[in-house]
Structures are given as structure tokens and as C-alpha cells.
Design a protein around this motif. Sequence first.
Motif, PDB file in Angstrom:
ATOM      1  N   LEU A   5       0.819  -1.216   0.000  1.00 57.78           N
ATOM      2  CA  LEU A   5       0.000   0.000   0.000  1.00 57.78           C
ATOM      3  C   LEU A   5       0.856   1.271   0.000  1.00 57.78           C
ATOM      4  O   LEU A   5       0.520   2.269   0.639  1.00 57.78           O
ATOM      5  CB  LEU A   5      -0.981   0.009   1.181  1.00 57.78           C
ATOM      6  CG  LEU A   5      -2.050  -1.080   1.138  1.00 57.78           C
ATOM      7  CD1 LEU A   5      -2.911  -1.040   2.390  1.00 57.78           C
ATOM      8  CD2 LEU A   5      -2.908  -0.966  -0.110  1.00 57.78           C
ATOM      9  N   LEU A   6       1.961   1.223  -0.731  1.00 57.57           N
ATOM     10  CA  LEU A   6       2.807   2.408  -0.877  1.00 57.57           C
ATOM     11  C   LEU A   6       2.079   3.478  -1.667  1.00 57.57           C
ATOM     12  O   LEU A   6       1.412   3.180  -2.654  1.00 57.57           O
ATOM     13  CB  LEU A   6       4.102   2.062  -1.619  1.00 57.57           C
ATOM     14  CG  LEU A   6       5.106   1.182  -0.891  1.00 57.57           C
ATOM     15  CD1 LEU A   6       6.235   0.793  -1.831  1.00 57.57           C
ATOM     16  CD2 LEU A   6       5.636   1.885   0.330  1.00 57.57           C
ATOM     17  N   ASP A   7       2.236   4.727  -1.256  1.00 58.10           N
ATOM     18  CA  ASP A   7       1.726   5.853  -2.026  1.00 58.10           C
ATOM     19  C   ASP A   7       2.911   6.734  -2.421  1.00 58.10           C
ATOM     20  O   ASP A   7       4.066   6.370  -2.196  1.00 58.10           O
ATOM     21  CB  ASP A   7       0.663   6.628  -1.246  1.00 58.10           C
ATOM     22  CG  ASP A   7       1.184   7.227   0.060  1.00 58.10           C
ATOM     23  OD1 ASP A   7       2.404   7.157   0.319  1.00 58.10           O
ATOM     24  OD2 ASP A   7       0.361   7.770   0.808  1.00 58.10           O
ATOM     25  N   ALA A   8       2.647   7.899  -2.989  1.00 60.41           N
ATOM     26  CA  ALA A   8       3.733   8.778  -3.453  1.00 60.41           C
ATOM     27  C   ALA A   8       4.638   9.194  -2.292  1.00 60.41           C
ATOM     28  O   ALA A   8       5.864   9.218  -2.429  1.00 60.41           O
ATOM     29  CB  ALA A   8       3.166  10.008  -4.149  1.00 60.41           C
ATOM     30  N   GLY A   9       4.062   9.521  -1.135  1.00 64.28           N
ATOM     31  CA  GLY A   9       4.859   9.912   0.024  1.00 64.28           C
ATOM     32  C   GLY A   9       5.746   8.770   0.513  1.00 64.28           C
ATOM     33  O   GLY A   9       6.907   8.971   0.864  1.00 64.28           O
ATOM     34  N   GLY A  10       5.189   7.569   0.532  1.00 63.29           N
ATOM     35  CA  GLY A  10       5.969   6.398   0.928  1.00 63.29           C
ATOM     36  C   GLY A  10       7.093   6.121  -0.050  1.00 63.29           C
ATOM     37  O   GLY A  10       8.202   5.744   0.348  1.00 63.29           O
ATOM     38  N   LEU A  35      -2.092   2.411  -4.454  1.00 64.32           N
ATOM     39  CA  LEU A  35      -2.078   3.813  -4.040  1.00 64.32           C
ATOM     40  C   LEU A  35      -0.897   4.573  -4.645  1.00 64.32           C
ATOM     41  O   LEU A  35      -0.832   5.796  -4.548  1.00 64.32           O
ATOM     42  CB  LEU A  35      -2.014   3.922  -2.510  1.00 64.32           C
ATOM     43  CG  LEU A  35      -3.153   3.256  -1.741  1.00 64.32           C
ATOM     44  CD1 LEU A  35      -2.920   3.364  -0.241  1.00 64.32           C
ATOM     45  CD2 LEU A  35      -4.488   3.832  -2.138  1.00 64.32           C
ATOM     46  N   LEU A  36       0.023   3.857  -5.258  1.00 68.18           N
ATOM     47  CA  LEU A  36       1.229   4.484  -5.809  1.00 68.18           C
ATOM     48  C   LEU A  36       0.877   5.490  -6.902  1.00 68.18           C
ATOM     49  O   LEU A  36       1.280   6.638  -6.856  1.00 68.18           O
ATOM     50  CB  LEU A  36       2.174   3.420  -6.353  1.00 68.18           C
ATOM     51  CG  LEU A  36       3.534   3.916  -6.798  1.00 68.18           C
ATOM     52  CD1 LEU A  36       4.333   4.435  -5.617  1.00 68.18           C
ATOM     53  CD2 LEU A  36       4.283   2.801  -7.501  1.00 68.18           C
ATOM     54  N   ASN A  62      -2.036   1.211 -10.485  1.00 64.81           N
ATOM     55  CA  ASN A  62      -2.946   2.288 -10.918  1.00 64.81           C
ATOM     56  C   ASN A  62      -2.205   3.455 -11.565  1.00 64.81           C
ATOM     57  O   ASN A  62      -2.548   4.617 -11.367  1.00 64.81           O
ATOM     58  CB  ASN A  62      -3.819   2.782  -9.759  1.00 64.81           C
ATOM     59  CG  ASN A  62      -4.894   1.797  -9.388  1.00 64.81           C
ATOM     60  OD1 ASN A  62      -5.330   1.007 -10.220  1.00 64.81           O
ATOM     61  ND2 ASN A  62      -5.305   1.808  -8.144  1.00 64.81           N
ATOM     62  N   ILE A  63      -1.199   3.137 -12.340  1.00 63.49           N
ATOM     63  CA  ILE A  63      -0.415   4.157 -13.039  1.00 63.49           C
ATOM     64  C   ILE A  63      -1.113   4.471 -14.358  1.00 63.49           C
ATOM     65  O   ILE A  63      -1.430   3.569 -15.122  1.00 63.49           O
ATOM     66  CB  ILE A  63       1.023   3.661 -13.295  1.00 63.49           C
ATOM     67  CG1 ILE A  63       1.704   3.386 -11.957  1.00 63.49           C
ATOM     68  CG2 ILE A  63       1.808   4.663 -14.123  1.00 63.49           C
ATOM     69  CD1 ILE A  63       2.999   2.597 -12.076  1.00 63.49           C
ATOM     70  N   ASP A  64      -1.355   5.754 -14.599  1.00 63.84           N
ATOM     71  CA  ASP A  64      -1.959   6.131 -15.863  1.00 63.84           C
ATOM     72  C   ASP A  64      -0.858   6.590 -16.833  1.00 63.84           C
ATOM     73  O   ASP A  64       0.323   6.460 -16.552  1.00 63.84           O
ATOM     74  CB  ASP A  64      -3.055   7.187 -15.677  1.00 63.84           C
ATOM     75  CG  ASP A  64      -2.546   8.503 -15.109  1.00 63.84           C
ATOM     76  OD1 ASP A  64      -1.333   8.784 -15.181  1.00 63.84           O
ATOM     77  OD2 ASP A  64      -3.393   9.266 -14.592  1.00 63.84           O
TER      78      ASP A  64
END
Length: 141
Positions: A5-10, A35-36, A62-64
Motif C-alpha cells: 500500500l505504498l503511495d507517493a509519500g511512501g 495507491l502508488l 494504478n499508473i496512468d
Amino acid sequence: LSQNLLDAGGMDMLMDGIVCLNDNLIELDISENPLLQSAGVKELAPFVLHSKLKVLHLSGCNIDSRGMHYLVGNIPRQLELLNMRDNMMTENLNAPVVIVNLLKAAKLRRQNLVIQSSGNSFSDTSRENIILAQMDVSNIL
């Protein structure tokens, strides 16, 4: 790092605190972190350029198409596999064109790069163009 569940901040913290300290990292699997998204790829891209990565897995994040744009100028010469399967790339933001351009740039550098892009919403024509560009690159060496 898959399924965390890494996001941009992580991703930013990982790049600064862990991954950048490992100069010998040749494979990075960040797949299945929904969430990346493209914002996370933006944080990752500068690291990728200066890394020794040969394999980068970004499937199911979920990369566009914007995420592909962040990678365009940041693909290191030694990268052999870029796994972009099952993301949110579509024709609307020209993702197939970006992929083909990445492959053409790799060809000019005499780089044998494979980009896996199945599971994205591309038309049959775009898929064929990506496959043709892929074949074109693999026949260089």
C-alpha cells in the motif's frame, strides 16, 4: 516491496532512505501497490535513471499515462524489463505512443528493453504497434 500500500509519500521516503543507499540493486518489485499511482512514479523516476536496475516491476499500481511520461527520460541503459501490466494506461493520454517512443529510444541506444503492458486499455492497433516496436528492439543485438 510488493503489496505494501505504498503511495507517493511512501515512495519518496523509500527512495531517500532505503533504496538510494543500495547501489547494487538490480531488481525492484513495487507491483500491486494501487495507491502508488503516477505521483509515485514521479518520485521513483529520478532514482531509476541513476540506478543499476535491470528489472523494474510496476504492475497493478494504478499508473496512468502520465506515469509513463515521468519514466520517458529516466530509463537507464541497463534496464532490460519494465513491467507495466494491469495499470490504468489508456489511449486518451497517448500511453501507446509513449511506450513505442520509449522502445524507439532504447533502440537508438542499442538497448534491448522489454516493456510488458498487457492488462491496460489499448486498442488492437496500439497493441500491434507496441509489439512491432518491441520486436524491432529485440532484433538489434
